[in-house]
Motif scaffolding. Structure first.
Motif, PDB file in Angstrom:
ATOM      1  N   LEU A  17      36.749  47.312  38.439  1.00 16.44           N
ATOM      2  CA  LEU A  17      36.357  47.029  37.059  1.00 16.44           C
ATOM      3  C   LEU A  17      35.595  45.699  36.915  1.00 16.44           C
ATOM      4  CD1 LEU A  17      36.573  47.881  34.074  1.00 16.44           C
ATOM      5  CD2 LEU A  17      38.789  46.716  34.003  1.00 16.44           C
ATOM      6  N   VAL A  38      30.683  44.577  47.650  1.00 21.93           N
ATOM      7  CA  VAL A  38      31.491  45.012  48.784  1.00 21.93           C
ATOM      8  C   VAL A  38      32.835  45.495  48.272  1.00 21.93           C
ATOM      9  CG1 VAL A  38      32.552  44.273  50.967  1.00 21.93           C
ATOM     10  CG2 VAL A  38      30.436  43.181  50.176  1.00 21.93           C
ATOM     11  N   ARG A  48      41.766  52.435  36.541  1.00 28.55           N
ATOM     12  CA  ARG A  48      43.152  52.599  36.977  1.00 28.55           C
ATOM     13  C   ARG A  48      44.140  52.992  35.877  1.00 28.55           C
ATOM     14  NH1 ARG A  48      42.801  50.560  42.254  1.00 28.55           N
ATOM     15  NH2 ARG A  48      41.010  49.182  42.369  1.00 28.55           N
ATOM     16  N   PRO A  49      44.007  52.484  34.638  1.00 29.73           N
ATOM     17  CA  PRO A  49      45.042  52.811  33.643  1.00 29.73           C
ATOM     18  C   PRO A  49      45.367  54.307  33.504  1.00 29.73           C
ATOM     19  CG  PRO A  49      43.720  51.010  32.830  1.00 29.73           C
ATOM     20  CD  PRO A  49      43.069  51.488  34.110  1.00 29.73           C
ATOM     21  N   ARG A  82      35.949  46.185  54.348  1.00 28.21           N
ATOM     22  CA  ARG A  82      36.708  45.066  53.826  1.00 28.21           C
ATOM     23  C   ARG A  82      35.991  43.755  54.142  1.00 28.21           C
ATOM     24  NH1 ARG A  82      41.312  41.927  54.954  1.00 28.21           N
ATOM     25  NH2 ARG A  82      40.952  42.191  57.171  1.00 28.21           N
ATOM     26  N   ALA A  83      36.018  42.837  53.191  1.00 25.00           N
ATOM     27  CA  ALA A  83      35.591  41.475  53.495  1.00 25.00           C
ATOM     28  C   ALA A  83      36.750  40.819  54.234  1.00 25.00           C
ATOM     29  CB  ALA A  83      35.269  40.715  52.216  1.00 25.00           C
ATOM     30  N   ALA A 109      36.302  39.199  43.274  1.00 27.63           N
ATOM     31  CA  ALA A 109      36.913  40.108  42.296  1.00 27.63           C
ATOM     32  C   ALA A 109      37.787  41.118  43.032  1.00 27.63           C
ATOM     33  CB  ALA A 109      35.833  40.815  41.478  1.00 27.63           C
ATOM     34  N   THR A 112      44.329  43.028  42.783  1.00 20.57           N
ATOM     35  CA  THR A 112      45.678  43.015  43.327  1.00 20.57           C
ATOM     36  C   THR A 112      45.953  44.357  44.005  1.00 20.57           C
ATOM     37  OG1 THR A 112      46.644  43.946  41.324  1.00 20.57           O
ATOM     38  CG2 THR A 112      46.499  41.560  41.417  1.00 20.57           C
ATOM     39  N   ASN A 249      45.116  39.983  46.159  1.00 19.15           N
ATOM     40  CA  ASN A 249      44.361  40.189  47.403  1.00 19.15           C
ATOM     41  C   ASN A 249      43.596  38.922  47.769  1.00 19.15           C
ATOM     42  OD1 ASN A 249      45.129  42.917  47.861  1.00 19.15           O
ATOM     43  ND2 ASN A 249      43.676  43.567  46.278  1.00 19.15           N
ATOM     44  N   ALA A 287      36.828  36.419  39.041  1.00 14.88           N
ATOM     45  CA  ALA A 287      37.095  37.163  37.805  1.00 14.88           C
ATOM     46  C   ALA A 287      38.107  38.274  38.053  1.00 14.88           C
ATOM     47  CB  ALA A 287      35.810  37.761  37.245  1.00 14.88           C
TER      48      ALA A 287
HETATM   49  C1  LIG Z   1      48.610  52.432  37.388  1.00 13.91           C
HETATM   50  C2  LIG Z   1      47.983  51.315  36.607  1.00 13.91           C
HETATM   51  C3  LIG Z   1      48.044  51.327  35.208  1.00 13.91           C
HETATM   52  C4  LIG Z   1      47.456  50.305  34.465  1.00 13.91           C
HETATM   53  N1  LIG Z   1      47.544  50.362  33.104  1.00 13.91           N
HETATM   54  C5  LIG Z   1      47.015  49.358  32.369  1.00 13.91           C
HETATM   55  C6  LIG Z   1      47.115  49.381  30.953  1.00 13.91           C
HETATM   56  O1  LIG Z   1      47.677  50.320  30.365  1.00 13.91           O
HETATM   57  N2  LIG Z   1      46.580  48.344  30.248  1.00 13.91           N
HETATM   58  C7  LIG Z   1      45.949  47.286  30.868  1.00 13.91           C
HETATM   59  O2  LIG Z   1      45.485  46.358  30.184  1.00 13.91           O
HETATM   60  N3  LIG Z   1      45.846  47.237  32.213  1.00 13.91           N
HETATM   61  C8  LIG Z   1      46.364  48.248  32.977  1.00 13.91           C
HETATM   62  N4  LIG Z   1      46.254  48.199  34.351  1.00 13.91           N
HETATM   63  C9  LIG Z   1      45.617  47.021  34.987  1.00 13.91           C
HETATM   64  C10 LIG Z   1      44.106  47.164  35.187  1.00 13.91           C
HETATM   65  O3  LIG Z   1      43.824  48.359  35.828  1.00 13.91           O
HETATM   66  C11 LIG Z   1      43.631  45.966  36.001  1.00 13.91           C
HETATM   67  O4  LIG Z   1      43.780  44.827  35.202  1.00 13.91           O
HETATM   68  C12 LIG Z   1      42.188  46.088  36.484  1.00 13.91           C
HETATM   69  O5  LIG Z   1      42.045  47.155  37.369  1.00 13.91           O
HETATM   70  C13 LIG Z   1      41.737  44.788  37.144  1.00 13.91           C
HETATM   71  O6  LIG Z   1      40.452  44.941  37.662  1.00 13.91           O
HETATM   72  P1  LIG Z   1      39.917  44.045  38.866  1.00 13.91           P
HETATM   73  O7  LIG Z   1      38.533  44.540  39.110  1.00 13.91           O
HETATM   74  O8  LIG Z   1      40.146  42.618  38.590  1.00 13.91           O
HETATM   75  O9  LIG Z   1      40.868  44.367  40.107  1.00 13.91           O
HETATM   76  P2  LIG Z   1      41.193  45.725  40.875  1.00 13.91           P
HETATM   77  O10 LIG Z   1      41.043  46.892  39.966  1.00 13.91           O
HETATM   78  O11 LIG Z   1      42.483  45.502  41.557  1.00 13.91           O
HETATM   79  O12 LIG Z   1      40.040  45.844  41.967  1.00 13.91           O
HETATM   80  C14 LIG Z   1      39.903  45.035  43.084  1.00 13.91           C
HETATM   81  C15 LIG Z   1      39.149  45.818  44.151  1.00 13.91           C
HETATM   82  O13 LIG Z   1      38.856  44.971  45.250  1.00 13.91           O
HETATM   83  C16 LIG Z   1      39.171  45.632  46.453  1.00 13.91           C
HETATM   84  N5  LIG Z   1      39.430  44.640  47.508  1.00 13.91           N
HETATM   85  C17 LIG Z   1      40.544  43.887  47.665  1.00 13.91           C
HETATM   86  N6  LIG Z   1      40.429  43.071  48.741  1.00 13.91           N
HETATM   87  C18 LIG Z   1      39.208  43.321  49.267  1.00 13.91           C
HETATM   88  C19 LIG Z   1      38.502  42.803  50.383  1.00 13.91           C
HETATM   89  N7  LIG Z   1      39.028  41.834  51.178  1.00 13.91           N
HETATM   90  N8  LIG Z   1      37.265  43.294  50.666  1.00 13.91           N
HETATM   91  C20 LIG Z   1      36.708  44.267  49.864  1.00 13.91           C
HETATM   92  N9  LIG Z   1      37.333  44.780  48.792  1.00 13.91           N
HETATM   93  C21 LIG Z   1      38.563  44.315  48.492  1.00 13.91           C
HETATM   94  C22 LIG Z   1      40.379  46.458  46.083  1.00 13.91           C
HETATM   95  O14 LIG Z   1      40.624  47.501  47.006  1.00 13.91           O
HETATM   96  C23 LIG Z   1      39.960  46.970  44.711  1.00 13.91           C
HETATM   97  O15 LIG Z   1      39.164  48.113  44.809  1.00 13.91           O
HETATM   98  C24 LIG Z   1      46.822  49.225  35.129  1.00 13.91           C
HETATM   99  C25 LIG Z   1      46.771  49.206  36.543  1.00 13.91           C
HETATM  100  C26 LIG Z   1      47.335  50.230  37.278  1.00 13.91           C
HETATM  101  C27 LIG Z   1      47.282  50.186  38.775  1.00 13.91           C
END
Ligand SMILES: Cc1cc2nc3c(=O)[nH]c(=O)nc-3n(C[C@H](O)[C@H](O)[C@H](O)COP(=O)(O)OP(=O)(O)OC[C@H]3O[C@@H](n4cnc5c(N)ncnc54)[C@H](O)[C@@H]3O)c2cc1C
Ligand code: SF4
Lengths: 457, 69
Positions: A17, A38, A48-49, A82-83, A109, A112, A249, A287
């Motif tokens: 996201l 990446v 994910r929600p 993976r990075a 980004a 978790t 992560n 972020a």
């Molecule tokens: C089941 C579920 C239900 C949820 N429900 C809600 C809700 O109802 N309301 C709400 O506000 N929020 C909800 N959330 C939370 C919301 O989905 C997260 O806040 C959001 O996905 C965060 O986005 P992000 O891009 O920061 O991180 P993430 O979505 O965690 O994406 C990070 C990405 O980076 C990748 N990555 C990690 N390390 C590396 C690396 N070293 N190299 C390359 N790639 C890497 C990961 O695999 C992942 O694809 C929910 C989450 C889950 C899992």
């Protein structure tokens, strides 16, 4: 000067996201250079929600939650790799396949992952799941569709509660084990956690609070069969979902010299990462769920949020600041906002409910299962939670942003208040706070928004 | 085409449910559940819902396809 920031090489690590919304915003803001995203998951960014809601209810397949783009960010997508490291001096991201990507500016980004069950052998039993990714959800949904005898959910946070709710809606027996006194207590405090516990029980969840799961058991074929609890009891179940929260992560940053640790990567209000000495960098940005950032409304405490809305808002600010300099940069001041749907209730929160000492029900009541609860800290409003009253949330957002006095004056809401004496919010005390001036947000446009300091007294 | 609803912004006005009931449903009083993948025969209705949402919480667009840049 800004000309060169609109050009050059930007790498985003994390293709979810925050990564996607940042990539789009970079282009919207006029970035014309090369952009590489990446991601270690093999899939393009997905949402994910729905994984703990529509997908577990069997209404939607796990592989259909791909995120729509606002515009095509014209990026090179390096998915399924993976990075593995970051060289901050040489300005390169190392990839697990041996390649490395040079950058002028980097966005972290990486979000978790689900906290795994601590015993790896038990975690590997067939039928034991965590829920973070699309593959997790596909596997769990398949088991639920097969009609298990009983599902054991470990952990009564939002995800665990939503899983229990989905199971009950499908007529599947569920036991939920929570170490605390009630579900959601850590997020919402004592009063609403009692409502949450009542909702679980009314919907037929076998709710066990104040216990820990001490061991997961399997048969000779390696299939999960049940668990032992700390009160000496045993739960027979054929599916187990470990919902013990999230791990940031950050491991790939271990040698990067950044302020990265279990609580995330610390950055300033402009999303610039701090290095390990606490000096702010100017080319590494953070972020989403992996970040940890100061918020003036909460005494500049560092917040680590796992909120969808924060990932979007912070990605937009980070991207803006990656292509703008000095006074054109914006602070990330969005108020934390969260939603959850469970047991047919729509729970929404604004502000930081744990940053509170008292709560008061401002509208509705626990009995009606429809209410607005206001949280206060040292005499000002710091958060609000609505249950099936989403339309009121904007009003409370305004109270929080203007540091309005707590308890809010009777009649301050747009309907008569069910006046209630404030009671202790019953959440772990916010640590390490000192009396100080109150901070409020001013301005109406997000990019003009500033903070004003109102001297105390 | 895919949709995502910004549920932090959605206020449960349910215009979308009214306009495209096969895609958007209310769960309880005001919790919105929807199908992220929009079938072609629902596209027009989803476009209308997207335009009608009073808080502009619905985003309709293409998924990322990693190969075309
Ligand atoms: C089941 C579920 C239900 C949820 N429900 C809600 C809700 O109802 N309301 C709400 O506000 N929020 C909800 N959330 C939370 C919301 O989905 C997260 O806040 C959001 O996905 C965060 O986005 P992000 O891009 O920061 O991180 P993430 O979505 O965690 O994406 C990070 C990405 O980076 C990748 N990555 C990690 N390390 C590396 C690396 N070293 N190299 C390359 N790639 C890497 C990961 O695999 C992942 O694809 C929910 C989450 C889950 C899992
Ligand atoms: S029309 Fe908009 S605000 Fe209303 S329920 Fe649909 S998405 Fe939510």
């Amino acid at each position: 000067m800004t000309g060169d920031l609109r050009d050059g090489r930007i790498v985003i690590v994390g293709a979810s996201l925050a990564g996607l919304r940042a990539a789009e915003t970079l282009r919207e803001e006029g970035f014309t250079g090369s952009l590489t995203v990446v991601g270690d998951e093999p899939y393009p960014p997905y949402d994910r929600p729905p994984l703990s809601k529509q997908v577990l209810l069997g209404q939607v397949a796990a592989d259909t939650t791909g995120l729509p783009m606002r515009r095509n960010p014209d990026a090179e997508w390096r998915l399924g790799v993976r990075a593995s490291g970051l060289d901050g001096i040489g300005k390169r991201v190392m990839l697990a396949d041996g390649e490395s990507l040079p950058f002028d500016r980097l966005l972290i980004a990486t979000g978790t992952r689900a906290r795994p069950w601590p015993n790896p052998d038990e975690a590997a039993l067939d039928g034991v799941f965590t829920l973070r990714t699309r593959d997790d959800a596909a596997g769990l949904a398949e088991r639920l569709a097969a009609g298990p005898q009983r599902v054991l959910v470990i952990g009564g946070g939002f995800t665990g509660s939503e899983i229990a709710s989905a199971c009950r809606e499908r007529g599947i027996e569920v036991t939920l084990a929570e170490r605390g006194p009630a579900p959601l207590v850590g997020a919402l405090g004592g009063t609403l956690s009692k409502l949450a516990a009542a909702m679980h029980r009314n919907h037929g969840v076998d709710l066990r609070c104040g216990v820990t799961v001490t061991a997961l058991r399997g048969d000779s074929g390696g299939r999960f069969t049940g668990a032992e609890l700390s009160d000496g009891s045993r739960v027979e179940a054929d599916v187990c979902v470990v919902a013990l929260g999230a791990v940031r992560n950050v491991e790939w940053l271990a040698e990067a010299g950044l302020a990265a640790g279990p609580r995330g990567v610390t950055c300033d209000a402009g999303c610039r990462a701090f290095d390990m000495y606490g000096i702010v960098t100017d080319d590494v940005f953070v972020a989403g769920d992996v970040s940890r950032f100061p918020h003036p409304l909460f005494d500049y405490q560092l917040l680590s949020l796992e909120h969808w809305g924060n990932a979007v808002a912070q990605a937009e600010v980070a991207a803006h600041n990656m292509v703008n300099r000095g006074p054109l940069r914006r602070p990330h001041l969005a108020l934390p906002t969260f939603w959850s749907t469970q047991f047919g209730l729509n729970i929404k929160s604004v502000g930081v409910p744990t940053f509170s000492d008292h709560v008061a029900i401002a509208q509705g009541s626990l009995e009606e299962r429809r209410l607005a609860m206001v949280y206060g800290y040292r005499g000002r409003v710091t958060a609000a939670v609505t249950v099936d009253m989403a339309k009121s949330l904007e009003y409370y957002r305004h109270l929080i942003e203007t540091a309005a006095p707590f308890p809010p004056a009777p009649g301050a809401a747009d309907r008569p208040m069910a006046a209630e004496i404030p009671v202790p919010s019953d959440v772990p005390d916010p640590k390490g706070l000192s009396h100080g001036p109150t901070v409020a947000l001013t301005g109406h446009l997000p990019d003009r928004r500033l903070t004003v300091i109102q001297p105390s007294g | 085409m895919r949709i995502v609803v910004d549920l932090t912004r959605c206020q449960g006005y349910a215009q979308c449910v009214f306009l495209a009931p096969k895609v958007f449903q209310l769960h309880g009083e005001e919790g919105l559940l929807y199908s992220p993948a929009v079938p072609d025969d629902q596209l027009e209705r989803v476009r209308e819902a997207t335009a009608a949402c009073p808080v502009q919480a619905i985003l309709l667009g293409e998924e990322v396809s990693p190969d075309d840049r």
